[in-house]
Structures are given as structure tokens and as C-alpha cells.
Design a protein around this motif. Structure first.
Motif, PDB file in Angstrom:
ATOM      1  N   LEU A 188       0.822  -1.206   0.000  1.00 19.78           N
ATOM      2  CA  LEU A 188       0.000   0.000   0.000  1.00 19.78           C
ATOM      3  C   LEU A 188       0.860   1.262   0.000  1.00 19.78           C
ATOM      4  O   LEU A 188       0.578   2.204  -0.748  1.00 19.78           O
ATOM      5  N   ASP A 189       1.917   1.299   0.781  1.00 13.71           N
ATOM      6  CA  ASP A 189       2.779   2.489   0.826  1.00 13.71           C
ATOM      7  C   ASP A 189       3.395   2.786  -0.538  1.00 13.71           C
ATOM      8  O   ASP A 189       3.450   3.947  -0.960  1.00 13.71           O
ATOM      9  N   ASP A 190       3.862   1.746  -1.237  1.00 15.19           N
ATOM     10  CA  ASP A 190       4.436   1.937  -2.574  1.00 15.19           C
ATOM     11  C   ASP A 190       3.377   2.445  -3.548  1.00 15.19           C
ATOM     12  O   ASP A 190       3.623   3.361  -4.330  1.00 15.19           O
ATOM     13  N   LEU A 191       2.188   1.846  -3.493  1.00 16.96           N
ATOM     14  CA  LEU A 191       1.098   2.252  -4.372  1.00 16.96           C
ATOM     15  C   LEU A 191       0.750   3.721  -4.160  1.00 16.96           C
ATOM     16  O   LEU A 191       0.636   4.483  -5.129  1.00 16.96           O
ATOM     17  N   LEU A 192       0.615   4.133  -2.916  1.00 12.39           N
ATOM     18  CA  LEU A 192       0.239   5.520  -2.631  1.00 12.39           C
ATOM     19  C   LEU A 192       1.338   6.504  -3.020  1.00 12.39           C
ATOM     20  O   LEU A 192       1.047   7.616  -3.470  1.00 12.39           O
ATOM     21  N   THR A 193       2.596   6.087  -2.882  1.00  4.67           N
ATOM     22  CA  THR A 193       3.707   6.936  -3.318  1.00  4.67           C
ATOM     23  C   THR A 193       3.620   7.188  -4.823  1.00  4.67           C
ATOM     24  O   THR A 193       3.739   8.330  -5.284  1.00  4.67           O
ATOM     25  N   TRP A 194       3.404   6.137  -5.602  1.00  2.00           N
ATOM     26  CA  TRP A 194       3.299   6.281  -7.061  1.00  2.00           C
ATOM     27  C   TRP A 194       2.046   7.054  -7.444  1.00  2.00           C
ATOM     28  O   TRP A 194       2.068   7.860  -8.377  1.00  2.00           O
TER      29      TRP A 194
END
Length: 80
Positions: free
Chosen positions: A50-56
Motif C-alpha cells: 500500500l505504501d508503494d502504491l500511494l507513493t506512485w
């Protein structure tokens, strides 16, 4: 397991859930993965944190406001 431990564990989403989370198509998510968004393949499925997705997602929103539609764009790669 303490509540604090549960909150610190990264949340992993399948592609379908990730698409719903950021209101983007599967095509967009696979494009982001091709451009470097971390993901992992487990069995027959692909998963993202989730953290990677939200960063992108945030990066894509900033780039859209600037007229750069892909999060992987750089000034050197744009055609003016």
C-alpha cells in the motif's frame, strides 16, 4: 501479537484491490510497475504494498498537474 505490531506490518494488495484503492485501471498499475513501482509475484498473482502504491499515485497526481502524465517522466525524457 500486539496492536502496535499489526499497525507496523505493511499492507499488501492484489492488483484489483490496488486499482480500486487509487481509482486507476489495471493498465495504469502495470505501467507503473514497468516504470519501477515495486511489486511481487506470488503464485499466479501480483501484489503491491500500500505504501508503494500511494507513493506512485501521489507522484502521478503531481505530474498530471504539471502536464507530465507518467510518474516515471523526467525533464530529460520529455519532448517539448
Amino acid at each position: 501479537m500486539a496492536l502496535q505490531d499489526v499497525q507496523s506490518e505493511p499492507q499488501t494488495l492484489g492488483i484489483r484491490a490496488a486499482c480500486r484503492r487509487v481509482n486507476r485501471s489495471r493498465r495504469t498499475l502495470y505501467l507503473w510497475m514497468a516504470q519501477g513501482m515495486p511489486s511481487r509475484k506470488v503464485g499466479g498473482g501480483r501484489f503491491v504494498e500500500l505504501d508503494d502504491l500511494l507513493t506512485w499515485y501521489r507522484r502521478a497526481m503531481v505530474n498530471e498537474r504539471r502536464g507530465q502524465f507518467q510518474p516515471g517522466n523526467t525533464a530529460a525524457s520529455r519532448v517539448n
